[in-house]
Design a protein around this motif. Structure first.
Motif, PDB file in Angstrom:
ATOM      1  N   VAL A 246      -2.009  16.800  -4.892  1.00 47.92           N
ATOM      2  CA  VAL A 246      -2.976  15.707  -4.782  1.00 47.92           C
ATOM      3  C   VAL A 246      -2.400  14.614  -3.879  1.00 47.92           C
ATOM      4  O   VAL A 246      -1.263  14.171  -4.083  1.00 47.92           O
ATOM      5  N   LEU A 247      -3.173  14.180  -2.905  1.00 48.48           N
ATOM      6  CA  LEU A 247      -2.805  13.051  -2.058  1.00 48.48           C
ATOM      7  C   LEU A 247      -3.558  11.820  -2.552  1.00 48.48           C
ATOM      8  O   LEU A 247      -4.783  11.851  -2.698  1.00 48.48           O
ATOM      9  N   SER A 248      -2.812  10.734  -2.807  1.00 44.72           N
ATOM     10  CA  SER A 248      -3.397   9.516  -3.358  1.00 44.72           C
ATOM     11  C   SER A 248      -3.124   8.340  -2.436  1.00 44.72           C
ATOM     12  O   SER A 248      -2.024   8.204  -1.903  1.00 44.72           O
ATOM     13  N   LEU A 249      -4.117   7.489  -2.283  1.00 42.08           N
ATOM     14  CA  LEU A 249      -3.961   6.201  -1.610  1.00 42.08           C
ATOM     15  C   LEU A 249      -4.033   5.122  -2.682  1.00 42.08           C
ATOM     16  O   LEU A 249      -5.055   4.978  -3.351  1.00 42.08           O
ATOM     17  N   ASP A 250      -2.944   4.366  -2.842  1.00 44.66           N
ATOM     18  CA  ASP A 250      -2.855   3.333  -3.864  1.00 44.66           C
ATOM     19  C   ASP A 250      -2.890   1.963  -3.202  1.00 44.66           C
ATOM     20  O   ASP A 250      -1.981   1.587  -2.467  1.00 44.66           O
ATOM     21  N   MET A 251      -3.970   1.212  -3.474  1.00 44.39           N
ATOM     22  CA  MET A 251      -4.153  -0.125  -2.915  1.00 44.39           C
ATOM     23  C   MET A 251      -4.081  -1.195  -3.996  1.00 44.39           C
ATOM     24  O   MET A 251      -4.514  -2.324  -3.793  1.00 44.39           O
ATOM     25  N   SER A 252      -3.521  -0.853  -5.153  1.00 46.87           N
ATOM     26  CA  SER A 252      -3.588  -1.738  -6.313  1.00 46.87           C
ATOM     27  C   SER A 252      -2.988  -3.112  -6.053  1.00 46.87           C
ATOM     28  O   SER A 252      -3.470  -4.115  -6.593  1.00 46.87           O
ATOM     29  N   GLY A 253      -1.941  -3.186  -5.233  1.00 50.78           N
ATOM     30  CA  GLY A 253      -1.284  -4.463  -5.024  1.00 50.78           C
ATOM     31  C   GLY A 253      -1.802  -5.280  -3.872  1.00 50.78           C
ATOM     32  O   GLY A 253      -1.372  -6.423  -3.678  1.00 50.78           O
ATOM     33  N   CYS A 254      -2.732  -4.730  -3.101  1.00 50.13           N
ATOM     34  CA  CYS A 254      -3.166  -5.439  -1.886  1.00 50.13           C
ATOM     35  C   CYS A 254      -4.613  -5.134  -1.516  1.00 50.13           C
ATOM     36  O   CYS A 254      -5.000  -5.262  -0.353  1.00 50.13           O
ATOM     37  N   GLY A 255      -5.418  -4.741  -2.491  1.00 51.12           N
ATOM     38  CA  GLY A 255      -6.753  -4.274  -2.177  1.00 51.12           C
ATOM     39  C   GLY A 255      -7.893  -5.130  -2.673  1.00 51.12           C
ATOM     40  O   GLY A 255      -9.054  -4.721  -2.577  1.00 51.12           O
ATOM     41  N   ALA A 256      -7.623  -6.310  -3.214  1.00 53.18           N
ATOM     42  CA  ALA A 256      -8.690  -7.179  -3.727  1.00 53.18           C
ATOM     43  C   ALA A 256      -9.595  -6.421  -4.693  1.00 53.18           C
ATOM     44  O   ALA A 256     -10.818  -6.452  -4.591  1.00 53.18           O
TER      45      ALA A 256
ATOM     46  N   ALA B 276       0.849  -1.192   0.000  1.00 48.96           N
ATOM     47  CA  ALA B 276       0.000   0.000   0.000  1.00 48.96           C
ATOM     48  C   ALA B 276       0.884   1.241   0.000  1.00 48.96           C
ATOM     49  O   ALA B 276       2.021   1.215   0.501  1.00 48.96           O
ATOM     50  N   ALA B 277       0.382   2.344  -0.553  1.00 46.70           N
ATOM     51  CA  ALA B 277       1.200   3.553  -0.642  1.00 46.70           C
ATOM     52  C   ALA B 277       0.341   4.798  -0.579  1.00 46.70           C
ATOM     53  O   ALA B 277      -0.730   4.866  -1.187  1.00 46.70           O
ATOM     54  N   LEU B 278       0.829   5.789   0.169  1.00 47.04           N
ATOM     55  CA  LEU B 278       0.311   7.149   0.131  1.00 47.04           C
ATOM     56  C   LEU B 278       1.313   7.986  -0.642  1.00 47.04           C
ATOM     57  O   LEU B 278       2.515   7.955  -0.347  1.00 47.04           O
ATOM     58  N   ARG B 279       0.819   8.747  -1.608  1.00 47.71           N
ATOM     59  CA  ARG B 279       1.696   9.590  -2.408  1.00 47.71           C
ATOM     60  C   ARG B 279       1.135  11.007  -2.457  1.00 47.71           C
ATOM     61  O   ARG B 279      -0.074  11.202  -2.633  1.00 47.71           O
ATOM     62  N   TYR B 280       2.033  11.978  -2.341  1.00 47.32           N
ATOM     63  CA  TYR B 280       1.629  13.371  -2.463  1.00 47.32           C
ATOM     64  C   TYR B 280       2.456  14.027  -3.558  1.00 47.32           C
ATOM     65  O   TYR B 280       3.693  14.035  -3.504  1.00 47.32           O
ATOM     66  N   ALA B 281       1.784  14.553  -4.556  1.00 46.90           N
ATOM     67  CA  ALA B 281       2.455  15.222  -5.671  1.00 46.90           C
ATOM     68  C   ALA B 281       1.477  16.150  -6.365  1.00 46.90           C
ATOM     69  O   ALA B 281       0.295  15.831  -6.496  1.00 46.90           O
ATOM     70  N   ASP B 282       1.968  17.299  -6.782  1.00 41.55           N
ATOM     71  CA  ASP B 282       1.173  18.253  -7.571  1.00 41.55           C
ATOM     72  C   ASP B 282      -0.148  18.600  -6.887  1.00 41.55           C
ATOM     73  O   ASP B 282      -1.188  18.746  -7.530  1.00 41.55           O
TER      74      ASP B 282
ATOM     75  N   ARG C  46      -9.415  -3.048  -5.152  1.00 46.75           N
ATOM     76  CA  ARG C  46      -9.329  -1.622  -4.850  1.00 46.75           C
ATOM     77  C   ARG C  46      -8.112  -1.050  -5.580  1.00 46.75           C
ATOM     78  O   ARG C  46      -7.078  -1.697  -5.650  1.00 46.75           O
ATOM     79  N   THR C  47      -8.240   0.169  -6.064  1.00 49.01           N
ATOM     80  CA  THR C  47      -7.151   0.751  -6.845  1.00 49.01           C
ATOM     81  C   THR C  47      -6.638   2.018  -6.177  1.00 49.01           C
ATOM     82  O   THR C  47      -5.834   1.945  -5.250  1.00 49.01           O
ATOM     83  N   VAL C  48      -7.090   3.189  -6.639  1.00 47.95           N
ATOM     84  CA  VAL C  48      -6.561   4.456  -6.145  1.00 47.95           C
ATOM     85  C   VAL C  48      -7.707   5.393  -5.777  1.00 47.95           C
ATOM     86  O   VAL C  48      -8.686   5.502  -6.522  1.00 47.95           O
ATOM     87  N   ARG C  49      -7.578   6.052  -4.649  1.00 49.31           N
ATOM     88  CA  ARG C  49      -8.471   7.143  -4.252  1.00 49.31           C
ATOM     89  C   ARG C  49      -7.631   8.381  -3.991  1.00 49.31           C
ATOM     90  O   ARG C  49      -6.503   8.277  -3.479  1.00 49.31           O
ATOM     91  N   GLN C  50      -8.189   9.567  -4.312  1.00 44.80           N
ATOM     92  CA  GLN C  50      -7.414  10.801  -4.250  1.00 44.80           C
ATOM     93  C   GLN C  50      -8.215  11.928  -3.628  1.00 44.80           C
ATOM     94  O   GLN C  50      -9.449  11.904  -3.618  1.00 44.80           O
ATOM     95  N   VAL C  51      -7.476  12.929  -3.128  1.00 38.99           N
ATOM     96  CA  VAL C  51      -8.099  14.173  -2.689  1.00 38.99           C
ATOM     97  C   VAL C  51      -7.110  15.306  -2.947  1.00 38.99           C
ATOM     98  O   VAL C  51      -5.916  15.168  -2.672  1.00 38.99           O
ATOM     99  N   PRO C  52      -7.565  16.425  -3.536  1.00 36.72           N
ATOM    100  CA  PRO C  52      -6.664  17.572  -3.718  1.00 36.72           C
ATOM    101  C   PRO C  52      -6.420  18.282  -2.387  1.00 36.72           C
ATOM    102  O   PRO C  52      -7.366  18.548  -1.634  1.00 36.72           O
ATOM    103  N   LEU C  53      -5.145  18.580  -2.101  1.00 37.41           N
ATOM    104  CA  LEU C  53      -4.768  19.272  -0.867  1.00 37.41           C
ATOM    105  C   LEU C  53      -3.631  20.237  -1.162  1.00 37.41           C
ATOM    106  O   LEU C  53      -2.663  19.870  -1.843  1.00 37.41           O
ATOM    107  N   ASP C  54      -3.729  21.443  -0.614  1.00 39.47           N
ATOM    108  CA  ASP C  54      -2.655  22.413  -0.798  1.00 39.47           C
ATOM    109  C   ASP C  54      -1.377  21.962  -0.106  1.00 39.47           C
ATOM    110  O   ASP C  54      -0.269  22.256  -0.571  1.00 39.47           O
ATOM    111  N   GLU C  55      -1.523  21.268   1.023  1.00 42.63           N
ATOM    112  CA  GLU C  55      -0.379  20.731   1.738  1.00 42.63           C
ATOM    113  C   GLU C  55      -0.830  19.566   2.604  1.00 42.63           C
ATOM    114  O   GLU C  55      -2.014  19.417   2.914  1.00 42.63           O
ATOM    115  N   VAL C  56       0.130  18.739   2.967  1.00 46.05           N
ATOM    116  CA  VAL C  56      -0.098  17.672   3.941  1.00 46.05           C
ATOM    117  C   VAL C  56       0.908  17.886   5.063  1.00 46.05           C
ATOM    118  O   VAL C  56       2.120  17.806   4.841  1.00 46.05           O
ATOM    119  N   TYR C  57       0.405  18.188   6.251  1.00 46.12           N
ATOM    120  CA  TYR C  57       1.312  18.471   7.368  1.00 46.12           C
ATOM    121  C   TYR C  57       1.250  17.421   8.469  1.00 46.12           C
ATOM    122  O   TYR C  57       2.122  17.396   9.344  1.00 46.12           O
TER     123      TYR C  57
END
Length: 300
Positions: A224-234, A216-222, A236-247
């Motif tokens: 957008v914060l993304s949760l990627d469950m592609s390899g372990c989600g039965a 599983a992976a959380l990624r923040y770029a451009d 489930r793939t990717v869910r995202q939310v736009p955020l100016d920052e993650v603190y």
């Protein structure tokens, strides 16, 4: 008393009833939006936190996607302004309570200390991914941890793990991490991770990634914060939310679930997870931001 409703024109709403004896009820009014918002609102909750009123509702909608009908189930809340005397009210903008794959039909209650506490069903109806991966083991579905609801400075309804859960902690490590170095640690399946990030402007094309458990992976770029469950989600793939920052990130992992609280619980991702539960780790990939971590094993 409030009830979720669907009218004959397939428009969702919440009905308000009143009673003088809790046995005989009379219809009072209907809470609805100016424009249709889903064909059904179900599992409603009303709460008043720090002087602010909210209506929680699960909105169901059918939309077209590449010529086929797709059923979408959302769980969120409306800010509410209503005196429970007249017929005039104001519903604010609907905000999602959870951005993940497995969160629906939450229920809230107020405890003896005056806290509003939420428990949610860790699944979702009509999903296009596997919500019954454990049925072969004789059980299916789960509930979230109990979460305290509070209102932040933006007036948003936020969530955080209940303080009593700290009694399950057994510390693995804590401390600072430096820009470009990140951190890495082995973890058990049941763990708690808190990350406070000291943000600096990320250069173009650079981002951070937080690997969780096996894949599983959380990624923040451009922005957008993304949760990627592609390899372990039965499924489930990717869910995202736009955020100016993650603190800040506050993550609780159980054997088959992840609950991820972002920026003090302004945003939350809840998901089931199905990996081997072997050689698990957390790893924050280098980026131009440092911060602090707290990592705990959670006693079952």
């Amino acid at each position: 008393m409030i009830q979720g409703a669907r009218d004959r024109n397939d428009r969702g709403s919440i009905l308000l009833f009143e009673s003088g004896d809790l046995l005989h009820w009379a219809y009072r009014l209907r809470f609805c939006t100016a424009e249709p918002f889903g064909y059904m609102w179900e599992c409603p909750n009303y709460l008043k936190v720090d002087g602010r009123q909210f209506l929680i509702a699960c909105s169901q909608e059918i939309r077209q996607d590449d010529g086929r009908q797709v059923k979408e189930n959302r769980c969120g809340y409306f800010p509410l302004n209503y005196d429970f005397e007249g017929s005039e009210y104001v519903l604010g903008e609907y905000r999602m309570l959870d951005r993940g794959f497995d969160f629906y039909a939450p229920q809230v209650f107020r405890d003896e200390a005056g806290r509003w506490i939420l428990l949610g069903w860790m699944s979702t109806p009509d999903a296009d991914y596997d919500c019954e991966a454990t049925i072969k083991n004789g059980w299916v579905h789960a509930m979230t941890i109990p979460r305290e609801l509070y209102v932040n400075g933006k007036g948003w309804l936020c969530q955080r793990p209940l303080k009593e859960l700290e009694g399950m902690r057994r510390e693995i490590c804590s401390g600072q991490f430096e820009p470009e170095s990140g951190f890495s640690s082995e973890v058990p399946a049941c763990f708690e991770l808190k990350v406070d990030i000291n943000n600096t402007p990320l250069p173009s094309g650079r981002a951070w990634e937080l690997r969780l458990r096996e894949s599983a992976a959380l990624r923040y770029a451009d922005g957008v914060l993304s949760l990627d469950m592609s390899g372990c989600g039965a499924g489930r793939t990717v869910r995202q939310v736009p955020l100016d920052e993650v603190y800040s990130l506050w993550i609780l992992s159980d054997t088959s679930s992840l609950e991820i609280f972002v920026n003090g619980g302004e945003e939350v991702f809840t998901t089931r997870i199905y990996d081997s539960m072997e050689n698990l780790h957390v790893e924050f990939s280098p980026a131009r931001c440092g911060g602090r971590i707290e990592l705990y094993e959670l006693k079952s």
